[in-house]
Write a protein that holds these residues in place. Structure first.
Motif, PDB file in Angstrom:
ATOM      1  N   ALA A  17      48.022  25.443 -23.290  1.00  0.00           N
ATOM      2  CA  ALA A  17      47.380  26.572 -23.976  1.00  0.00           C
ATOM      3  C   ALA A  17      47.445  27.873 -23.188  1.00  0.00           C
ATOM      4  N   GLY A  18      47.751  27.792 -21.895  1.00  0.00           N
ATOM      5  CA  GLY A  18      47.868  29.003 -21.089  1.00  0.00           C
ATOM      6  C   GLY A  18      46.621  29.358 -20.310  1.00  0.00           C
ATOM      7  N   LYS A  19      45.798  28.373 -20.002  1.00  0.00           N
ATOM      8  CA  LYS A  19      44.573  28.654 -19.267  1.00  0.00           C
ATOM      9  C   LYS A  19      44.845  29.228 -17.877  1.00  0.00           C
ATOM     10  N   GLY A 129      20.920  21.457 -16.801  1.00  0.00           N
ATOM     11  CA  GLY A 129      20.611  22.620 -17.623  1.00  0.00           C
ATOM     12  C   GLY A 129      21.603  23.759 -17.537  1.00  0.00           C
ATOM     13  N   ILE A 130      22.649  23.602 -16.746  1.00  0.00           N
ATOM     14  CA  ILE A 130      23.654  24.659 -16.604  1.00  0.00           C
ATOM     15  C   ILE A 130      24.630  24.596 -17.777  1.00  0.00           C
ATOM     16  N   ARG A 131      24.745  25.706 -18.487  1.00  0.00           N
ATOM     17  CA  ARG A 131      25.715  25.829 -19.587  1.00  0.00           C
ATOM     18  C   ARG A 131      26.400  27.185 -19.456  1.00  0.00           C
ATOM     19  N   PRO A 132      27.641  27.292 -19.898  1.00  0.00           N
ATOM     20  CA  PRO A 132      28.321  28.594 -19.822  1.00  0.00           C
ATOM     21  C   PRO A 132      27.620  29.654 -20.681  1.00  0.00           C
ATOM     22  N   ASP A 133      27.637  30.886 -20.182  1.00  0.00           N
ATOM     23  CA  ASP A 133      27.180  32.020 -20.997  1.00  0.00           C
ATOM     24  C   ASP A 133      28.210  32.325 -22.072  1.00  0.00           C
ATOM     25  N   LEU A 134      29.466  32.051 -21.761  1.00  0.00           N
ATOM     26  CA  LEU A 134      30.571  32.305 -22.681  1.00  0.00           C
ATOM     27  C   LEU A 134      31.648  31.253 -22.461  1.00  0.00           C
ATOM     28  N   THR A 135      32.149  30.707 -23.553  1.00  0.00           N
ATOM     29  CA  THR A 135      33.269  29.766 -23.483  1.00  0.00           C
ATOM     30  C   THR A 135      34.433  30.324 -24.290  1.00  0.00           C
ATOM     31  N   LEU A 136      35.547  30.550 -23.612  1.00  0.00           N
ATOM     32  CA  LEU A 136      36.765  31.035 -24.256  1.00  0.00           C
ATOM     33  C   LEU A 136      37.632  29.829 -24.587  1.00  0.00           C
ATOM     34  N   LEU A 137      37.858  29.614 -25.874  1.00  0.00           N
ATOM     35  CA  LEU A 137      38.660  28.477 -26.325  1.00  0.00           C
ATOM     36  C   LEU A 137      40.045  28.960 -26.728  1.00  0.00           C
ATOM     37  N   LEU A 138      41.054  28.549 -25.968  1.00  0.00           N
ATOM     38  CA  LEU A 138      42.437  28.897 -26.275  1.00  0.00           C
ATOM     39  C   LEU A 138      42.967  27.862 -27.259  1.00  0.00           C
ATOM     40  N   ASP A 139      43.184  28.286 -28.479  1.00  0.00           N
ATOM     41  CA  ASP A 139      43.578  27.371 -29.553  1.00  0.00           C
ATOM     42  C   ASP A 139      45.061  27.499 -29.847  1.00  0.00           C
ATOM     43  N   LEU A 140      45.719  26.348 -29.950  1.00  0.00           N
ATOM     44  CA  LEU A 140      47.168  26.322 -30.126  1.00  0.00           C
ATOM     45  C   LEU A 140      47.549  25.020 -30.828  1.00  0.00           C
ATOM     46  N   PHE A 184      30.859  30.395 -28.088  1.00  0.00           N
ATOM     47  CA  PHE A 184      32.315  30.259 -28.119  1.00  0.00           C
ATOM     48  C   PHE A 184      32.994  31.508 -28.678  1.00  0.00           C
ATOM     49  N   ARG A 185      34.163  31.804 -28.124  1.00  0.00           N
ATOM     50  CA  ARG A 185      35.087  32.755 -28.721  1.00  0.00           C
ATOM     51  C   ARG A 185      36.439  32.057 -28.773  1.00  0.00           C
ATOM     52  N   MET A 186      36.953  31.844 -29.963  1.00  0.00           N
ATOM     53  CA  MET A 186      38.240  31.167 -30.103  1.00  0.00           C
ATOM     54  C   MET A 186      39.352  32.204 -30.120  1.00  0.00           C
ATOM     55  N   ILE A 187      40.357  31.988 -29.286  1.00  0.00           N
ATOM     56  CA  ILE A 187      41.465  32.931 -29.107  1.00  0.00           C
ATOM     57  C   ILE A 187      42.768  32.244 -29.489  1.00  0.00           C
ATOM     58  N   ASP A 188      43.574  32.926 -30.270  1.00  0.00           N
ATOM     59  CA  ASP A 188      44.896  32.421 -30.649  1.00  0.00           C
ATOM     60  C   ASP A 188      45.795  32.420 -29.424  1.00  0.00           C
ATOM     61  N   ALA A 189      46.069  31.236 -28.889  1.00  0.00           N
ATOM     62  CA  ALA A 189      46.868  31.130 -27.675  1.00  0.00           C
ATOM     63  C   ALA A 189      48.362  31.238 -27.936  1.00  0.00           C
ATOM     64  N   GLY A 190      48.749  31.418 -29.196  1.00  0.00           N
ATOM     65  CA  GLY A 190      50.152  31.619 -29.515  1.00  0.00           C
ATOM     66  C   GLY A 190      50.605  33.051 -29.309  1.00  0.00           C
ATOM     67  N   GLN A 191      49.670  33.941 -29.021  1.00  0.00           N
ATOM     68  CA  GLN A 191      50.018  35.337 -28.756  1.00  0.00           C
ATOM     69  C   GLN A 191      50.669  35.472 -27.380  1.00  0.00           C
ATOM     70  N   SER A 192      51.149  36.661 -27.085  1.00  0.00           N
ATOM     71  CA  SER A 192      51.681  36.929 -25.749  1.00  0.00           C
ATOM     72  C   SER A 192      50.549  36.850 -24.735  1.00  0.00           C
ATOM     73  N   PRO A 193      50.853  36.560 -23.460  1.00  0.00           N
ATOM     74  CA  PRO A 193      49.807  36.501 -22.440  1.00  0.00           C
ATOM     75  C   PRO A 193      48.974  37.779 -22.356  1.00  0.00           C
ATOM     76  N   SER A 194      49.602  38.933 -22.538  1.00  0.00           N
ATOM     77  CA  SER A 194      48.851  40.187 -22.466  1.00  0.00           C
ATOM     78  C   SER A 194      47.882  40.314 -23.637  1.00  0.00           C
ATOM     79  N   ASP A 195      48.295  39.855 -24.817  1.00  0.00           N
ATOM     80  CA  ASP A 195      47.408  39.903 -25.976  1.00  0.00           C
ATOM     81  C   ASP A 195      46.258  38.904 -25.832  1.00  0.00           C
ATOM     82  N   VAL A 196      46.546  37.747 -25.257  1.00  0.00           N
ATOM     83  CA  VAL A 196      45.490  36.759 -25.008  1.00  0.00           C
ATOM     84  C   VAL A 196      44.466  37.327 -24.036  1.00  0.00           C
TER      85      VAL A 196
END
Length: 212
Positions: A17-19, A129-140, A184-196
């Protein structure tokens, strides 16, 4: 005066996915804001965790039971929370983590069939009790991600799984993102790395605003 608590950001996604590429870009952007940052990964991030990683990803251990894999993942996670994540957040640092508890719901839950209730109980205990404030999900799409990952060298114990396994992983990630849109914020991982990277920075804007 006690430092303000730091922010915890996790990156999730399937194989290829490009993590790693996004992590490098995010690290540079966060540090440009003058924010002290700790970057880590799962399984791993500590001496104990890296030893667990060696076991979990060893392709020779094809007989590792799904229950054992789940417990090993949370053993690594429990150590990471106590040794690194919680102290860093308490000191006002931001933490950027390559996978966290959502990965167990996706891989050991969706992929291996472990009950969600069992994973939730382990999360409650191990993560304190620790959870992320934000989770970026790279979807592909699975086929695209696996084609990307094929050029990275020998496959590890997880990467050798069938496409159906990774389809279940992806579906579980997407279900979790739909259930927790505030985190969660879902991000299209099929984009270019700069767009991701740009999409990730937009998703993180509210975290930066909170410190200005």
């Amino acid at each position: 005066m006690e430092a303000a608590r730091g922010k915890f950001i996790s990156l999730e996604g399937g194989e290829g996915a490009g993590k790693s590429t996004l992590l490098a870009g995010l690290r540079a952007c966060i540090e440009q804001h003058g924010i002290a940052l700790v970057q880590t990964r799962e399984p791993g991030g500590t001496r104990v965790g890296e030893a667990v990683r060696t076991i979990v990803l060893d392709p020779a251990l094809h007989d590792l039971a799904a229950e054992t894999e789940l417990l090993l993942m949370f053993a690594s996670r429990a150590q990471l929370v106590r040794e690194l994540i919680e102290p860093a957040l308490r000191a006002g640092k931001w933490v950027l983590c390559d996978r966290f508890a959502d990965a167990s719901y996706a891989y050991q839950g969706g992929g291996r069939g472990q009950p969600e209730s069992r994973i939730a109980e382990l999360e409650h205990w191990a993560c304190a009790g620790i959870r992320p404030d934000l989770t970026l999900l790279l979807d592909l799409p699975v086929a695209t991600g696996r084609a990307r990952a094929a050029g990275r060298g020998d496959a590890d114990r997880i990467e050798v799984e069938a496409d159906s396994f990774f389809e279940r992983v992806r579906a579980t990630y997407r279900q979790r993102a739909a259930a927790e849109p505030q985190r969660f914020r879902m991000i299209d991982a099929g984009q270019s790395p700069s767009d991701v990277l740009q999409a990730a920075m937009v998703a993180m804007a509210h975290l930066f605003e909170a410190i200005t």
